[in-house]
Motif scaffolding. Structure first.
Motif, PDB file in Angstrom:
ATOM      1  N   PHE A 125       0.838  -1.202   0.000  1.00  0.00           N
ATOM      2  CA  PHE A 125       0.000   0.000   0.000  1.00  0.00           C
ATOM      3  C   PHE A 125       0.874   1.253   0.000  1.00  0.00           C
ATOM      4  O   PHE A 125       0.627   2.193  -0.759  1.00  0.00           O
ATOM      5  N   VAL A 126       1.894   1.265   0.858  1.00  0.00           N
ATOM      6  CA  VAL A 126       2.784   2.427   0.952  1.00  0.00           C
ATOM      7  C   VAL A 126       3.481   2.667  -0.384  1.00  0.00           C
ATOM      8  O   VAL A 126       3.535   3.800  -0.873  1.00  0.00           O
ATOM      9  N   ALA A 127       3.984   1.598  -0.993  1.00  0.00           N
ATOM     10  CA  ALA A 127       4.654   1.725  -2.292  1.00  0.00           C
ATOM     11  C   ALA A 127       3.719   2.335  -3.326  1.00  0.00           C
ATOM     12  O   ALA A 127       4.094   3.264  -4.052  1.00  0.00           O
ATOM     13  N   LYS A 128       2.501   1.814  -3.389  1.00  0.00           N
ATOM     14  CA  LYS A 128       1.530   2.314  -4.365  1.00  0.00           C
ATOM     15  C   LYS A 128       1.222   3.792  -4.118  1.00  0.00           C
ATOM     16  O   LYS A 128       1.135   4.583  -5.060  1.00  0.00           O
ATOM     17  N   LYS A 129       1.071   4.179  -2.848  1.00  0.00           N
ATOM     18  CA  LYS A 129       0.724   5.566  -2.520  1.00  0.00           C
ATOM     19  C   LYS A 129       1.824   6.551  -2.910  1.00  0.00           C
ATOM     20  O   LYS A 129       1.526   7.702  -3.227  1.00  0.00           O
ATOM     21  N   ILE A 130       3.084   6.110  -2.873  1.00  0.00           N
ATOM     22  CA  ILE A 130       4.158   7.033  -3.254  1.00  0.00           C
ATOM     23  C   ILE A 130       4.553   6.875  -4.721  1.00  0.00           C
ATOM     24  O   ILE A 130       5.480   7.537  -5.186  1.00  0.00           O
ATOM     25  N   GLY A 131       3.850   5.986  -5.428  1.00  0.00           N
ATOM     26  CA  GLY A 131       4.007   5.909  -6.877  1.00  0.00           C
ATOM     27  C   GLY A 131       5.110   5.013  -7.386  1.00  0.00           C
ATOM     28  O   GLY A 131       5.628   5.243  -8.483  1.00  0.00           O
ATOM     29  N   ILE A 132       5.486   3.994  -6.605  1.00  0.00           N
ATOM     30  CA  ILE A 132       6.488   3.057  -7.089  1.00  0.00           C
ATOM     31  C   ILE A 132       5.988   1.626  -6.895  1.00  0.00           C
ATOM     32  O   ILE A 132       5.030   1.387  -6.165  1.00  0.00           O
ATOM     33  N   THR A 133       6.660   0.694  -7.564  1.00  0.00           N
ATOM     34  CA  THR A 133       6.254  -0.703  -7.445  1.00  0.00           C
ATOM     35  C   THR A 133       6.697  -1.264  -6.102  1.00  0.00           C
ATOM     36  O   THR A 133       7.608  -0.736  -5.447  1.00  0.00           O
ATOM     37  N   TYR A 134       6.080  -2.360  -5.715  1.00  0.00           N
ATOM     38  CA  TYR A 134       6.454  -3.058  -4.488  1.00  0.00           C
ATOM     39  C   TYR A 134       7.923  -3.469  -4.544  1.00  0.00           C
ATOM     40  O   TYR A 134       8.681  -3.257  -3.591  1.00  0.00           O
ATOM     41  N   GLN A 135       8.336  -4.047  -5.676  1.00  0.00           N
ATOM     42  CA  GLN A 135       9.724  -4.482  -5.823  1.00  0.00           C
ATOM     43  C   GLN A 135      10.692  -3.301  -5.751  1.00  0.00           C
ATOM     44  O   GLN A 135      11.760  -3.384  -5.142  1.00  0.00           O
ATOM     45  N   GLY A 136      10.310  -2.208  -6.385  1.00  0.00           N
ATOM     46  CA  GLY A 136      11.133  -0.999  -6.333  1.00  0.00           C
ATOM     47  C   GLY A 136      11.250  -0.453  -4.926  1.00  0.00           C
ATOM     48  O   GLY A 136      12.324  -0.015  -4.501  1.00  0.00           O
ATOM     49  N   PHE A 137      10.158  -0.505  -4.192  1.00  0.00           N
ATOM     50  CA  PHE A 137      10.159  -0.030  -2.810  1.00  0.00           C
ATOM     51  C   PHE A 137      11.072  -0.903  -1.952  1.00  0.00           C
ATOM     52  O   PHE A 137      11.842  -0.388  -1.134  1.00  0.00           O
ATOM     53  N   LEU A 138      11.016  -2.218  -2.139  1.00  0.00           N
ATOM     54  CA  LEU A 138      11.882  -3.116  -1.376  1.00  0.00           C
ATOM     55  C   LEU A 138      13.354  -2.835  -1.664  1.00  0.00           C
ATOM     56  O   LEU A 138      14.187  -2.865  -0.755  1.00  0.00           O
ATOM     57  N   LYS A 139      13.678  -2.547  -2.918  1.00  0.00           N
ATOM     58  CA  LYS A 139      15.063  -2.222  -3.261  1.00  0.00           C
ATOM     59  C   LYS A 139      15.514  -0.957  -2.546  1.00  0.00           C
ATOM     60  O   LYS A 139      16.652  -0.871  -2.080  1.00  0.00           O
ATOM     61  N   LYS A 140      14.635  -0.003  -2.446  1.00  0.00           N
ATOM     62  CA  LYS A 140      14.973   1.254  -1.773  1.00  0.00           C
ATOM     63  C   LYS A 140      15.101   1.037  -0.268  1.00  0.00           C
ATOM     64  O   LYS A 140      16.025   1.559   0.359  1.00  0.00           O
ATOM     65  N   ILE A 141      14.201   0.261   0.316  1.00  0.00           N
ATOM     66  CA  ILE A 141      14.283  -0.030   1.753  1.00  0.00           C
ATOM     67  C   ILE A 141      15.577  -0.768   2.076  1.00  0.00           C
ATOM     68  O   ILE A 141      16.195  -0.531   3.112  1.00  0.00           O
ATOM     69  N   ASN A 142      15.979  -1.669   1.198  1.00  0.00           N
ATOM     70  CA  ASN A 142      17.184  -2.478   1.420  1.00  0.00           C
ATOM     71  C   ASN A 142      18.462  -1.807   0.924  1.00  0.00           C
ATOM     72  O   ASN A 142      19.504  -2.449   0.820  1.00  0.00           O
ATOM     73  N   ASN A 143      18.375  -0.525   0.614  1.00  0.00           N
ATOM     74  CA  ASN A 143      19.518   0.286   0.199  1.00  0.00           C
ATOM     75  C   ASN A 143      20.186  -0.209  -1.084  1.00  0.00           C
ATOM     76  O   ASN A 143      21.377  -0.013  -1.280  1.00  0.00           O
ATOM     77  N   GLU A 144      19.408  -0.832  -1.961  1.00  0.00           N
ATOM     78  CA  GLU A 144      19.924  -1.226  -3.268  1.00  0.00           C
ATOM     79  C   GLU A 144      19.760  -0.089  -4.266  1.00  0.00           C
ATOM     80  O   GLU A 144      20.415  -0.078  -5.307  1.00  0.00           O
ATOM     81  N   SER A 145      18.865   0.846  -3.963  1.00  0.00           N
ATOM     82  CA  SER A 145      18.704   2.078  -4.729  1.00  0.00           C
ATOM     83  C   SER A 145      18.236   3.157  -3.764  1.00  0.00           C
ATOM     84  O   SER A 145      17.870   2.870  -2.633  1.00  0.00           O
ATOM     85  N   GLU A 146      18.269   4.407  -4.220  1.00  0.00           N
ATOM     86  CA  GLU A 146      17.958   5.525  -3.326  1.00  0.00           C
ATOM     87  C   GLU A 146      16.554   6.072  -3.573  1.00  0.00           C
ATOM     88  O   GLU A 146      16.038   6.038  -4.687  1.00  0.00           O
ATOM     89  N   PHE A 147      15.966   6.588  -2.503  1.00  0.00           N
ATOM     90  CA  PHE A 147      14.672   7.249  -2.598  1.00  0.00           C
ATOM     91  C   PHE A 147      14.842   8.606  -3.262  1.00  0.00           C
ATOM     92  O   PHE A 147      15.828   9.314  -3.024  1.00  0.00           O
ATOM     93  N   LYS A 148      13.883   8.974  -4.106  1.00  0.00           N
ATOM     94  CA  LYS A 148      13.833  10.307  -4.694  1.00  0.00           C
ATOM     95  C   LYS A 148      13.236  11.262  -3.668  1.00  0.00           C
ATOM     96  O   LYS A 148      12.522  10.847  -2.757  1.00  0.00           O
ATOM     97  N   ALA A 149      13.499  12.549  -3.852  1.00  0.00           N
ATOM     98  CA  ALA A 149      12.972  13.558  -2.938  1.00  0.00           C
ATOM     99  C   ALA A 149      11.447  13.496  -2.864  1.00  0.00           C
ATOM    100  O   ALA A 149      10.860  13.605  -1.781  1.00  0.00           O
ATOM    101  N   SER A 150      10.790  13.286  -4.006  1.00  0.00           N
ATOM    102  CA  SER A 150       9.328  13.236  -4.025  1.00  0.00           C
ATOM    103  C   SER A 150       8.799  12.021  -3.253  1.00  0.00           C
ATOM    104  O   SER A 150       7.751  12.085  -2.612  1.00  0.00           O
ATOM    105  N   GLU A 151       9.552  10.910  -3.283  1.00  0.00           N
ATOM    106  CA  GLU A 151       9.152   9.715  -2.545  1.00  0.00           C
ATOM    107  C   GLU A 151       9.323   9.922  -1.050  1.00  0.00           C
ATOM    108  O   GLU A 151       8.475   9.510  -0.252  1.00  0.00           O
ATOM    109  N   ILE A 152      10.406  10.587  -0.675  1.00  0.00           N
ATOM    110  CA  ILE A 152      10.636  10.895   0.744  1.00  0.00           C
ATOM    111  C   ILE A 152       9.525  11.804   1.253  1.00  0.00           C
ATOM    112  O   ILE A 152       8.974  11.589   2.337  1.00  0.00           O
TER     113      ILE A 152
END
Length: 71
Positions: free
Chosen positions: A20-47
């Motif tokens: 739900f959180v991933a969808k609300k900030i406009g990214i995929t679940y998989q993309g969100f997991l990558k960001k949470i696990n520090n495999e990629s960085e959050f954009k300012a708009s996502e933060i």
């Protein structure tokens, strides 16, 4: 580097599911997991979206997203 433990704690406290959180900030679940696990960085708009959705204070936001060392 994202403070994963604190971010997950805030998501748990909110009662929202990660998908739900991933969808609300406009990214995929998989993309969100990558960001949470520090495999990629959050954009300012996502933060900003997470700050609003999870009702984070500026201090909480900074501890989660802008701390240089995470224990």
């Amino acid at each position: 580097m994202t403070n994963t433990a604190l971010l997950r704690e805030k998501i748990d406290e909110s009662g929202y599911k990660i998908r739900f959180v991933a969808k609300k900030i406009g990214i995929t679940y998989q993309g969100f997991l990558k960001k949470i696990n520090n495999e990629s960085e959050f954009k300012a708009s996502e933060i900003q979206g997470l700050k609003e959705l999870l009702n984070l204070t500026d201090e909480e936001r900074d501890k989660i997203f802008f701390t240089l060392c995470v224990d």
